[in-house]
Design an enzyme around this catalytic site. Structure first.
Site, PDB file in Angstrom:
ATOM      1  N   HIS A 199       0.714  -1.230  -0.093  1.00  0.00           N
ATOM      2  CA  HIS A 199      -0.068   0.002  -0.179  1.00  0.00           C
ATOM      3  C   HIS A 199       0.801   1.488  -0.142  1.00  0.00           C
ATOM      4  O   HIS A 199       0.622   2.191  -0.944  1.00  0.00           O
ATOM      5  CB  HIS A 199      -0.960  -0.029   1.305  1.00  0.00           C
ATOM      6  CG  HIS A 199      -1.595   1.330   1.362  1.00  0.00           C
ATOM      7  ND1 HIS A 199      -2.993   1.485   0.966  1.00  0.00           N
ATOM      8  CD2 HIS A 199      -1.318   2.319   1.765  1.00  0.00           C
ATOM      9  CE1 HIS A 199      -3.573   2.742   1.194  1.00  0.00           C
ATOM     10  NE2 HIS A 199      -2.496   3.280   1.833  1.00  0.00           N
ATOM     11  N   GLU A 200       2.021   1.214   0.928  1.00  0.00           N
ATOM     12  CA  GLU A 200       2.783   2.584   1.011  1.00  0.00           C
ATOM     13  C   GLU A 200       3.369   2.805  -0.116  1.00  0.00           C
ATOM     14  O   GLU A 200       3.704   4.074  -0.751  1.00  0.00           O
ATOM     15  CB  GLU A 200       3.569   2.530   2.132  1.00  0.00           C
ATOM     16  CG  GLU A 200       2.850   2.315   3.659  1.00  0.00           C
ATOM     17  CD  GLU A 200       2.098   3.359   4.029  1.00  0.00           C
ATOM     18  OE1 GLU A 200       2.266   4.431   3.289  1.00  0.00           O
ATOM     19  OE2 GLU A 200       0.834   3.285   4.573  1.00  0.00           O
ATOM     20  N   HIS A 203       1.792   4.809  -2.686  1.00  0.00           N
ATOM     21  CA  HIS A 203       2.052   6.332  -2.610  1.00  0.00           C
ATOM     22  C   HIS A 203       3.446   6.921  -3.140  1.00  0.00           C
ATOM     23  O   HIS A 203       3.636   7.962  -3.560  1.00  0.00           O
ATOM     24  CB  HIS A 203       1.831   6.660  -0.811  1.00  0.00           C
ATOM     25  CG  HIS A 203       0.681   6.621  -0.369  1.00  0.00           C
ATOM     26  ND1 HIS A 203      -0.438   7.086  -0.823  1.00  0.00           N
ATOM     27  CD2 HIS A 203       0.312   5.835   0.731  1.00  0.00           C
ATOM     28  CE1 HIS A 203      -1.732   7.006  -0.244  1.00  0.00           C
ATOM     29  NE2 HIS A 203      -1.204   6.177   0.859  1.00  0.00           N
ATOM     30  N   HIS A 209      -5.094   7.825  -2.000  1.00  0.00           N
ATOM     31  CA  HIS A 209      -6.388   6.722  -1.350  1.00  0.00           C
ATOM     32  C   HIS A 209      -7.189   6.708  -2.376  1.00  0.00           C
ATOM     33  O   HIS A 209      -7.944   7.628  -3.087  1.00  0.00           O
ATOM     34  CB  HIS A 209      -6.745   7.146   0.107  1.00  0.00           C
ATOM     35  CG  HIS A 209      -5.689   7.093   1.039  1.00  0.00           C
ATOM     36  ND1 HIS A 209      -5.334   7.859   2.197  1.00  0.00           N
ATOM     37  CD2 HIS A 209      -4.745   6.003   0.882  1.00  0.00           C
ATOM     38  CE1 HIS A 209      -4.533   7.092   2.948  1.00  0.00           C
ATOM     39  NE2 HIS A 209      -3.815   6.211   2.142  1.00  0.00           N
TER      40      HIS A 209
HETATM   41 ZN   LIG Z   1      -2.291   5.363   2.523  1.00  0.00          ZN
END
Ligand SMILES: [Zn+2]
Ligand SMILES: [Zn+2]
Length: 258
Positions: A199-200, A203, A209
């Site tokens: 997930h990170e 970014h 998101h």
């Molecule tokens: Zn996030």
């Protein structure tokens, strides 16, 4: 106005912190100005409820408080962490990474392989290649730390914020920080490092998101994700729109050969 009639003090203070962190609620006003403060508070509660698909009542009902207390990513839901808003992608397809500070929860070799697997999730879906560069100057620096750790986003002890990452850019850009007050695991107890890291790194590559619970870029932690099929269609289409599709590149190469 007596706030305790509206919300329990604890829930009010907790939700204020949450909304300041993830929904850009301005700092608490002196109580004398509460009449002016309350409308902006309520409107941020509605923004949050709308993001998570809850009833937009603007009040701290149990559903809302439950989502607010779910462990999650530290990146805001309404603005990204990139320190330069104009840059949302790397201008290259080979991206370097390194692990600066490790957690003591797992052997170094396990952390190495989980981080590598988390990057592969994005590499498989795009034209990107990740290369480990054993210096402090890699594009994506992975660090485990607690509370204040040298950026403007201190961690909060166990639960709450699990990790955060910065969008593409120089210096801290691309870096991914993990709260070492969490228990990091390779399995289902504590928090699964592979899931959170994947997930990170979204970014780190420029994604924000998603409101879609199927997306890897949904802000809250879900241990139930299938570890083989982490990316939703939406995630794949966004990473392809940022960095191009594998097939397109192959087609261009084929054309050049002819
Ligand atoms: Zn996030
Ligand atoms: Zn940080």
């Amino acid at each position: 106005m007596d706030l305790s009639k509206l919300y329990t003090t604890e829930a009010f203070i907790y939700s204020q912190e949450y909304l300041r962190h993830y929904y850009t609620l301005k700092k608490e006003q002196p109580l004398a100005r509460i009449k002016r403060y309350l409308p902006s508070f309520t409107s941020k509660v509605k923004d949050m409820q709308s993001f998570f698909g809850l009833n937009t009542t603007g009040s701290l009902d149990s559903e809302t408080l439950e989502v607010m207390s779910t462990p999650r990513c530290g990146v805001s839901d309404v603005e990204d962490y990139s320190h330069n808003n104009r840059v949302n992608r790397w201008n290259k397809n080979v991206i370097t990474y390194n692990i600066g500070r490790y957690t003591s929860d797992l052997p170094h070799s396990t952390v190495d392989s989980l981080i590598e697997s988390a990057l592969s999730v994005w590499a498989r879906a795009s034209t990107l290649t990740f290369v480990r560069l054993r210096t402090q100057r890699a594009d994506i620096m992975v660090e485990f730390s607690t509370f204040e750790h040298g950026d403007a986003y201190p961690f909060d002890g166990s639960k709450g914020t699990l990790a955060h990452a910065f969008g593409p850019g120089e210096g801290i850009g691309g870096d991914a920080h993990f709260d070492d007050d969490e228990t990091w695991t390779a399995g289902s107890k504590g928090f699964n490092l592979y899931l959170v890291a994947a997930h990170e790194f979204g970014h780190s590559l420029g994604l924000r998101h998603s409101q879609n619970p199927e997306s890897l870029m949904y802000p809250t932690y879900k241990s139930s994700r299938s570890s083989h099929n982490l990316l939703s269609k939406e995630d794949i289409s966004i990473i392809n729109s940022l960095y191009g599709k594998e097939e397109t590149i192959q087609q261009i190469q084929t054309l050049n050969v002819r």
